[in-house]
Write an enzyme that holds these catalytic residues in place. Structure first.
Site, PDB file in Angstrom:
ATOM      1  N   GLY A  25      -3.701  -8.699  -0.507  1.00  0.00           N
ATOM      2  CA  GLY A  25      -3.697  -7.857  -1.699  1.00  0.00           C
ATOM      3  C   GLY A  25      -2.703  -6.726  -1.568  1.00  0.00           C
ATOM      4  N   GLY A  27      -1.639  -2.836  -3.581  1.00  0.00           N
ATOM      5  CA  GLY A  27      -1.925  -1.843  -4.608  1.00  0.00           C
ATOM      6  C   GLY A  27      -0.715  -0.947  -4.789  1.00  0.00           C
ATOM      7  N   THR A  31      -0.824  -2.099   1.118  1.00  0.00           N
ATOM      8  CA  THR A  31      -0.890  -3.556   1.234  1.00  0.00           C
ATOM      9  C   THR A  31      -2.103  -3.853   2.102  1.00  0.00           C
ATOM     10  OG1 THR A  31       1.512  -3.612   1.190  1.00  0.00           O
ATOM     11  CG2 THR A  31       0.395  -5.618   1.913  1.00  0.00           C
ATOM     12  N   LYS A  47      -6.178  -2.135   5.373  1.00  0.00           N
ATOM     13  CA  LYS A  47      -5.393  -1.594   4.251  1.00  0.00           C
ATOM     14  C   LYS A  47      -4.350  -0.658   4.824  1.00  0.00           C
ATOM     15  CE  LYS A  47      -6.127   1.161   0.062  1.00  0.00           C
ATOM     16  NZ  LYS A  47      -7.127   1.617  -0.896  1.00  0.00           N
ATOM     17  N   ASP A 141     -11.633   5.046 -10.422  1.00  0.00           N
ATOM     18  CA  ASP A 141     -10.722   3.903 -10.504  1.00  0.00           C
ATOM     19  C   ASP A 141     -11.516   2.597 -10.603  1.00  0.00           C
ATOM     20  OD1 ASP A 141      -8.257   2.767 -10.737  1.00  0.00           O
ATOM     21  OD2 ASP A 141      -7.756   2.853  -8.603  1.00  0.00           O
TER      22      ASP A 141
END
Ligand code: ATP
Length: 742
Positions: A25, A27, A31, A47, A141
């Site tokens: 993933g 953002g 990463t 992350k 968020d």
């Protein structure tokens, strides 16, 4: 930094203990990798936040770490630990093997999940939010990209990259231009600088997420951020407003296994992510650059879930005011029309704006359309006219065609000028052109004397030409109202005829070829006399050609004179010694032909009976049309009289038409003026509305009365309502009224 959480099995802060595997993933600033925590041989997610790309300062990151440390809930992705590796912050988390709901939708459910799955996901997410809010946090968020799924069907809310402690909200409010979150999911009050917000902002985002899961995308997600921002503020809160949303029941059933069903047949997460990346890249490559850039921007914002937006609100507003509020907004978002706040309020602020803007546009569209329409109509009409005439003359040689071509081009030139000019200039030009083309020089000396009827016919031609011009103005092609009509001469004179050729169809214009036209000195009704004829006529000795009365002269009517003896050229008529025996048959022939032609003319006159003529006859304004050949002696006089009266009538009509077209022109000018004035007013309102909507959110700054002075406009005051602007704020809806002085 360092170890976090209350896990007994603590994870080390040593990067070499982690073996990074696939990217699973990405953002806005991070990463995420699948990784193995070597000491435990445990699959984890790492992350990697790029500190250089991160909008947050170190203090924010520290705060994030603190927040994460406090988290302990089955529906919230917690962090095992975090540490800095070179210019990156590594956050170690449990690995959620099925990735985010967003990724899942993008790869396999572009139109959203089924209801039962949505229900389950939302329920779990709500538990996470409930927990966070109770702890005094606002997530800020909440979106499908941050709802992670595990293979066992577990649902966890992730990413506290932007979460902040509720108790720090006051500090955040102070930094006026700082917004945090992703615009599509952001609550209106979050978008208002200085207005403050609370945990309810998460509920707004939660609602948007519900729609996202139902549709496969968030409302407004296809629009640029600035537009989303404005729409969020101005529009009613979106809902399940589509027809297709009827499939959703009001009471959600939530079978737990429904989530597992979502991904049973799918490849591993990392392969899906790779496929998504390839798909995105391919889509971008396919699209044109500008839209590809937009798409890239939008997608990256959407996918990454912009973590930390530093809005310059003034800049945004300015930019937003440049965004065209066009029809595209109506397509998807038509469904999200503002809710009517009270029975007194008919439409929303947004709707008012939309309407104003639409009106504004339509004014100009109409106006432009009108002008363009007129122009194009005129051009079309002129072209058509030219072509029609051209086709009427199609039997003529190309030279004449060229003449009409010129007319066409002149028409086009006219049409390209202003409308008024066009209207005025067109007839003039055409008059000149048509006369040039059709008449040729008319020298008194060369014109033979005319009978009354001949004069009438010449006048008729002139009127016909004028009629032609009027017809152009009316954009319809009509035949000249002549009595001639198609002349079907059964027995044409021979090719050796001295006269101009008479075509077997069409009006007199049709009957002229280029040669005759170029030499034309006179048109008498259906017949023409060319200079060539005149030469011949002049060459005919007066003594050789019997002088008839002006009414009866066959030559004056360019009548065919039959076959001249092949041995005798017309020049021989100069010779006084032409024997009468040779001349007489020709004269007889000529006489017969003339009679035949006269009969034909009279028959045609009788058969045509134009509506006006009949009407006028019935009204007693015109003498009755002669129908019998018995009164042939009086026929010509009667016809001339009729012609004269008809011409008078035609010219009356022409005058009326001119007056009407003047009125029309004046009316159009007035219309244009009022359009401009209206446009000016609307522009002012639009600009105002673009500038001010943010203020509307704050009750204390609620605008209750707006007065806009429009210089030069009438003084009457017109009250315009700008109805409620549903802000999604828990405090309710605000009503904004505007008063427009016009
Ligand atoms: N623990 C995890 N397990 C599996 N995938 C994860 C995990 N955490 C994040 N991801 C994937 O990585 C993506 C990006 O992660 P994340 O949202 O934390 O990044 P970000 O840069 O903070 O994003 P944002 O722009 O939302 O702030 C997520 O959408 C998700 O698909």
């Amino acid at each position: 930094m360092g170890r976090m959480g209350s896990n007994s099995r603590a994870h080390s802060a040593n990067p070499s203990d982690y073996k990074l595997l696939e990217e699973v993933g990405y953002g806005a600033s991070a990463t995420v990798y699948r990784a193995i925590y070597l000491p435990f041989n445990e699959v984890v997610a790492v992350k990697c936040l790029d500190l250089d790309r991160c909008n947050s300062n170190f203090e924010d990151i520290r705060r994030e770490a603190q927040t994460m440390k406090l988290i302990d809930h089955p529906n919230v992705v917690k962090a095992f630990c975090s540490f800095v590796v070179e210019r990156n912050l590594w956050v170690i988390m449990p690995f959620m093997a099925e990735g985010s709901c967003l990724h899942l939708m993008k790869i396999a459910y572009p139109d959203g999940f089924e209801e039962s799955a949505i229900g389950s996901i939302l329920k779990e997410t709500l538990k996470a939010l409930y927990y966070l809010h109770k702890q005094g946090h606002i997530h800020r968020d909440v979106k499908a990209g941050n709802i992670l799924l595990d293979t066992n069907g577990a649902v966890k809310l992730a990413d506290f990259g932007v979460s902040a402690c509720m108790f720090e909200a006051a500090d955040r409010q102070r930094s006026r231009n700082t917004f945090v979150g992703t615009p599509c999911w952001m609550a209106p009050e979050v978008l208002q600088p200085g207005s403050g917000y609370n945990s309810k902002a998460d509920i707004w985002s939660f609602g948007i997420t519900a729609l996202e899961l139902a549709h496969g995308h968030a409302p407004f997600s296809k629009y640029p951020p600035m537009k989303v921002l404005l729409m969020t503020i101005q529009n009613a809160p979106p809902g399940l407003d589509y027809d297709r949303d009827r499939k959703f029941s009001k009471n959600a059933k939530a079978p737990e296994h429904s989530i597992k069903k979502l991904f049973t047949d799918l490849p591993p997460l990392w392969n899906r992510v790779k496929a998504l990346q390839l798909k995105d890249a391919a889509q971008l490559a396919l699209k044109k650059m500008p839209s590809a850039e937009q798409e890239a921007m939008s997608q990256s914002e959407y996918q990454r879930g912009v973590s930390a937006w530093n809005f310059d609100i003034e800049d945004l507003k300015a930019q937003a005011s440049l965004v065209r509020d066009d029809d595209e907004m109506m397509d998807e978002d038509e469904k999200f029309k503002p809710v009517v706040g009270s029975d007194k309020i008919e439409t929303s602020w947004r709707s008012s704006l939309g309407k104003l803007n639409e009106n504004n546009e339509s004014y100009w569209t109409d106006y432009k359309g009108e002008i363009n329409g007129d122009e194009s109509q005129q051009v079309e009409c002129l072209n058509k006219k030219g072509k029609d005439i051209e086709s009427n003359l199609s039997e003529s040689a190309g030279q004449q065609k060229t003449g009409w071509k010129k007319n066409e081009s002149s028409s086009e030139a006219i049409a390209s000028t202003s409308e008024k000019d066009t209207v005025q200039a067109k007839p003039k030009t055409l008059i000149v052109k048509s006369r040039q083309t059709l008449s040729g020089p008319l020298t008194p000396g060369s014109v033979l004397s005319h009978s009354l009827s001949e004069k009438g016919r010449i006048f008729e031609r002139s009127v016909n030409e004028n009629q032609l011009i009027i017809d152009k103005g009316k954009c319809e092609v009509r035949r000249t109202p002549s009595f001639s009509g198609p002349l079907m001469l059964p027995n044409r004179a021979s090719a050796n005829s001295l006269s101009a050729p008479i075509k077997s169809s069409g009006g007199f214009r049709d009957s002229m070829d280029d040669k005759s036209k170029s030499n034309l000195v006179q048109i008498k009704g259906r017949f023409s006399v060319t200079s060539e004829n005149l030469d011949l006529v002049k060459d005919i000795p007066s003594s050789s050609v019997p002088h008839h009365s002006s009414q009866g002269s066959p030559l004056k009517k360019s009548a065919s004179v039959g076959d001249w003896p092949a041995t005798v050229s017309p020049k021989e008529f100069n010779n006084n010694n032409v024997p009468a025996s040779l001349l007489l048959p020709h004269l007889q022939n000529l006489f017969q032909q003339t009679s035949v032609q006269q009969d034909i003319i009279m028959n045609l006159l009788s058969s045509l009976q134009p509506a006006e003529a009949v009407e006028a006859t019935q009204n007693g304004k015109l003498p009755p049309l002669p129908r019998s050949s018995e009164n042939n002696g009086n026929v010509e006089t009667a016809v001339s009289e009729r012609e004269r009266l008809l011409l008078v009538k035609v010219s009356e009509l022409q005058t009326r038409m001119n007056n009407l077209s003047d009125e029309l022109t004046a009316e159009k000018a007035r219309h244009v003026q009022s359009c401009r004035r209206a446009e000016c007013v609307l522009q002012r309102i639009f600009l105002f509305a673009e500038r001010e909507p943010f203020m509307a959110a704050d009750r204390s700054k609620c605008i209750e009365r707006i007065e806009i002075d429009v210089p030069g406009s009438p003084s009457s005051t017109v009250r315009n309502k700008f109805p409620s602007s549903p802000l999604g704020n828990s405090d309710g809806q605000y009503t904004v009224y505007g008063f427009l002085r016009m």
